[in-house]
Design an enzyme around this catalytic site. Structure first.
Site, PDB file in Angstrom:
ATOM      1  N   LYS A   1      13.217  12.050  26.191  1.00 13.80           N
ATOM      2  CA  LYS A   1      12.802  11.009  25.247  1.00 13.80           C
ATOM      3  C   LYS A   1      13.875   9.926  25.261  1.00 13.80           C
ATOM      4  CE  LYS A   1      10.778  10.302  20.705  1.00 13.80           C
ATOM      5  NZ  LYS A   1      11.409   9.029  20.404  1.00 13.80           N
TER       6      LYS A   1
ATOM      7  N   CYS B   1      48.209 -10.834  13.270  1.00 13.31           N
ATOM      8  CA  CYS B   1      49.618 -11.072  12.996  1.00 13.31           C
ATOM      9  C   CYS B   1      50.049 -12.228  13.882  1.00 13.31           C
ATOM     10  CB  CYS B   1      50.439  -9.818  13.330  1.00 13.31           C
ATOM     11  SG  CYS B   1      52.202 -10.193  13.397  1.00 13.31           S
TER      12      CYS B   1
ATOM     13  N   ASP C   1      16.055   6.775  24.604  1.00 10.04           N
ATOM     14  CA  ASP C   1      16.379   6.095  23.351  1.00 10.04           C
ATOM     15  C   ASP C   1      16.552   4.598  23.615  1.00 10.04           C
ATOM     16  OD1 ASP C   1      16.909   5.752  20.736  1.00 10.04           O
ATOM     17  OD2 ASP C   1      18.909   6.636  20.759  1.00 10.04           O
TER      18      ASP C   1
HETATM   19  S1  IVH Z   1       4.899   8.987  25.277  1.00  6.93           S
HETATM   20  C1  IVH Z   1       1.236   8.290  22.555  1.00  6.93           C
HETATM   21  N1  IVH Z   1       7.100   9.595  26.516  1.00  6.93           N
HETATM   22  O1  IVH Z   1       9.070   7.417  21.780  1.00  6.93           O
HETATM   23  C2  IVH Z   1       2.665   8.452  22.718  1.00  6.93           C
HETATM   24  N2  IVH Z   1       7.236   8.199  24.606  1.00  6.93           N
HETATM   25  O2  IVH Z   1       7.855   8.044  19.018  1.00  6.93           O
HETATM   26  C3  IVH Z   1       3.178   7.674  23.856  1.00  6.93           C
HETATM   27  N3  IVH Z   1       9.528   7.431  24.115  1.00  6.93           N
HETATM   28  O3  IVH Z   1       7.329   4.509  21.059  1.00  6.93           O
HETATM   29  C4  IVH Z   1       4.600   7.847  24.018  1.00  6.93           C
HETATM   30  N4  IVH Z   1      10.508   8.462  25.786  1.00  6.93           N
HETATM   31  O4  IVH Z   1       8.924   4.338  22.958  1.00  6.93           O
HETATM   32  C5  IVH Z   1       6.545   8.937  25.482  1.00  6.93           C
HETATM   33  N5  IVH Z   1       8.965  10.208  27.764  1.00  6.93           N
HETATM   34  C6  IVH Z   1       8.414   9.536  26.735  1.00  6.93           C
HETATM   35  C7  IVH Z   1       9.197   8.756  25.858  1.00  6.93           C
HETATM   36  C8  IVH Z   1       8.567   8.094  24.792  1.00  6.93           C
HETATM   37  C9  IVH Z   1      10.690   7.673  24.748  1.00  6.93           C
HETATM   38  C10 IVH Z   1       9.390   6.606  22.888  1.00  6.93           C
HETATM   39  C11 IVH Z   1       8.290   5.582  22.968  1.00  6.93           C
HETATM   40  C12 IVH Z   1       7.473   5.719  21.713  1.00  6.93           C
HETATM   41  C13 IVH Z   1       8.270   6.661  20.894  1.00  6.93           C
HETATM   42  C14 IVH Z   1       7.332   7.588  20.199  1.00  6.93           C
END
Ligand code: IVH
Length: 665
Positions: A114, A423, A116
């Site tokens: 995920k 300083c 960031d």
């Molecule tokens: S899938 C329908 N995959 O997390 C959901 N999201 O809370 C589609 N994000 O706004 C998102 N890594 O910006 C997906 N491997 C990943 C991700 C990811 C980061 C973020 C994305 C989204 C948020 C969801």
């Protein structure tokens, strides 16, 4: 004729797109930056001469433009949903139980990082990038197409021919930690406010209205979903592999898992290993692989039922503030530092944390003996992010900021608009004197092999009070000191003598003028060519230079207006330091009739200077390796593919020193 030009333009665009992909998506470059730049120059000159062939998806457009972007709002064709979060493996087990119940058949998971960063949705039509929109409120976002075109890992034109005619691809734009740290370092040198973390920096950057500024920030993008009508794929995993084939960057760590046990292993692995990635992740995402099964599970109002995020707990620690120190740096800037009750955080024991400046102290309303929350951001030194006011001692009083320098007692000053106190006692405040000496000898400045402890010793003996004193040191004086024997004294004298050859821009950096960091020093050296020219430059002339703002210009003028500094420079000049960015003047015939190619980064001379040296000595600069090439002059960071090609063709490879020897320089 026109057709020839168009053909060449197409060929150059294709080549540049391909090498861009090799470099930014696969991290496996095959040509040097120099060769890339040559191709780019050719393309830009053809496009400029033939404006009819301009194209917003030409690789030349990656540098962005100075024109102000106004971001218009765009409705998303497919809403940008969020994910359900879970914070424990128990909740992951609940996800599994529900899937089993609702699907009642075999299914697979796909696990991903995920990222960031900030999410983005990019529309491609006929294989060409046509629009990029931020998430916004999920229903509508901002059109940031011009900024997104500058991100090198996002293809402008797709590879292959098996992509859908029209689709949206979704991904995360992020700033790798190294780029983030460099950016903050430069901002600190330039006296600009720092970004709190890579995500803020990425989202702030995406909203800059001048895309040429965006182009200079090392943004990256990983894609994770595809949206469109009648897409011919059955699984998420297959789709992501397809996207990789079209030139998108996808994570190598995406993993198919056959049961929740494998998912849990993956999650546990990354919870401890996330620090090994070059960018920040805040958790994992687990998705059902089959689109048919995703459809069966469906969506809730805000998020799909077929996916879940496992969020890592923010790495925070809770401890007590024992006292506050005020540190004085080499430029006189004062930084308050919290001394904490030692506590474990992300694998290390933390005893100190930065409090940044007086505003930050006021904002936190932090008081002695408070219990505080600390976090590790992108920076190495942790910071205090909050105060537990419920546990505060009822008699505590707000911290008062010091008024005098803790080292020399001078009254501190704080210029209008500045976050930091300073300083002003530049020549009499011990950490400023020592800090300037340490900075001067550092690797990126004069590269004199001298440890801080030895500098302190020489300073205490009265032998070293300013940077010009290095060039007055004598071996006999050194031998009288504790740490020095014959050999170490010789080495130091030699290293000091060698520093006289260090190019001008590094000397300028070494002077330690406030706000003149490495990059600014290079720009100034290139623009003014000598210290004398810089010294007599007017405020207007300084401000006319790209990237030099009022703060830097004023600091430079202030530096040269001080008599002490003028005397210092006179002594450095007498000692024979390089105070001019002279292209070295060795001319000869050592390279007559030879073809040379240069690649990589050099430490003594710039690439342009090396190329000039080649020509001055009768050689020819070529831009691609062939059997006709005689030498490859290899600097640092040269691509392995280039090196291998030279070896395969039996071309002599020279490093910078060998090259300089060859021309007798
Ligand atoms: S899938 C329908 N995959 O997390 C959901 N999201 O809370 C589609 N994000 O706004 C998102 N890594 O910006 C997906 N491997 C990943 C991700 C990811 C980061 C973020 C994305 C989204 C948020 C969801």
């Amino acid at each position: 004729m026109n057709a020839d030009i168009k053909n060449r333009i197409d060929q150059l665009r294709e080549k540049l797109n391909h090498h861009n992909y090799l470099y930014y998506v696969l991290a496996q470059p095959e040509i040097s930056d120099f060769e890339f730049d040559q191709l780019m120059k050719e393309l830009i000159s053809l496009e400029t001469a033939n404006p009819g062939f301009q194209d917003p998806n030409s690789p030349s457009q990656r540098v962005g433009s100075d024109l102000n972007n106004a971001f218009t709002q765009v409705n998303h064709t497919y809403p940008m949903l969020s994910l359900n979060n879970s914070y424990s493996l128990d909740e992951m087990q609940d996800f599994e139980t529900r899937n089993k119940r609702l699907l009642d058949e075999d299914f697979e998971y796909v696990c991903e990082l995920k990222y960031d960063g900030v999410s983005i949705s990019i529309l491609y039509e006929q294989g060409r990038l046509s629009r990029a929109v931020t998430r916004g409120d999920g229903e509508k976002g901002d059109d940031v197409t011009n900024n997104v075109r500058t991100i090198r890992s996002i293809p402008l034109v797709l590879k292959g021919d098996d992509y859908p005619e029209r689709f949206e691809i979704r991904g995360e734009i992020l700033l790798p930690r190294e780029g983030f740290n460099n950016m903050n370092r430069q901002r600190e040198e330039a006296g600009e406010p720092l970004f709190a973390n890579p995500r803020n920096a990425a989202s702030g950057t995406l909203k800059i209205q001048n895309s040429s500024v965006v182009a200079k920030r090392p943004l990256d993008c990983y894609v994770y979903a595809l949206m469109g009508e009648n897409l011919p794929y059955e699984t998420h995993y297959e789709t992501i592999q397809k996207a990789a084939g079209w030139g998108f960057k996808v994570s190598p760590y995406i993993k198919k898992c056959l049961n929740i046990g494998e998912v849990m292993d993956y999650v546990r692995h990354w919870e401890t290993e996330k620090h090994t990635l070059p960018f920040d992740i805040d958790g994992m995402v687990v998705k059902i692989n089959s689109f048919r099964q995703q459809g069966r599970l469906g969506l809730t109002a805000k998020s799909p039922r077929w996916a879940i995020a496992y969020k890592f707990k923010a790495e925070q620690a809770y401890t007590r503030l024992l006292s506050v120190d005020f540190q004085v740096g080499r430029t006189g800037a004062v930084t308050p530092v919290a001394n904490l009750q030692p506590v474990k955080l992300a694998g290390t024991t933390v005893k100190r944390a930065s409090l940044h400046n007086a505003d930050q102290i006021a904002l936190l309303d932090i008081r002695l003996n408070d219990y505080v929350y600390i976090e590790k951001g992108g920076e190495i030194i942790p910071k205090v992010v909050g105060v537990d006011k419920a546990k505060r001692d009822m008699f505590s009083v707000p911290l008062t900021y010091i008024e005098n320098c803790p080292e020399c007692g001078s009254g501190l000053i704080r210029d209008e608009g500045e976050a930091k106190h300073y300083c002003p006692n530049e020549d009499g405040c011990p950490p400023q004197i020592k800090g300037k000496l340490v900075h001067f000898v550092s690797r990126k400045a004069m590269d004199i092999g001298l440890a801080e402890a030895t500098i302190n010793q020489l300073n205490e003996k009265g032998l070293l009070n300013n940077i010009a004193d290095f060039y007055a040191l004598e071996k006999e004086q050194l031998l009288e000191l504790e740490r020095f024997a014959e050999k170490s004294a010789d080495n130091l004298i030699k290293s000091i003598a060698e520093s006289k050859m260090v190019p001008f821009h590094r000397v300028l950096f070494g002077l330690g003028i406030r706000y003149v960091g490495e990059t600014v020093a290079k720009t100034l050296a290139l623009e003014f060519g000598s210290l004398n020219a810089l010294k007599s430059a007017s405020l207007e002339e300084l401000l006319a230079v790209d990237e030099i703002g009022e703060r830097i210009a004023e600091s430079i003028q202030d530096y040269f207006s001080r008599e002490k500094n003028r005397q210092l420079i006179e002594r450095l000049e007498k000692a024979g330091l390089q105070l001019e960015a002279a292209i070295p003047k060795t001319t000869g015939n050592a390279l007559a009739g030879k073809s040379l190619i240069i690649s990589g980064v050099f430490s003594k001379y710039s690439r342009e200077e090396i190329k000039a040296l080649i020509e001055q000595n009768g050689g020819k600069n070529v831009s691609s390796i062939s059997t006709k090439t005689d030498y490859l002059v290899a600097g640092e960071n040269i691509g392995p593919a280039k090196l291998k090609k030279a070896q395969d063709l039996n071309i002599s490879i020279l490093n910078e020193d060998e090259f300089l020897n060859l021309i007798g320089s």
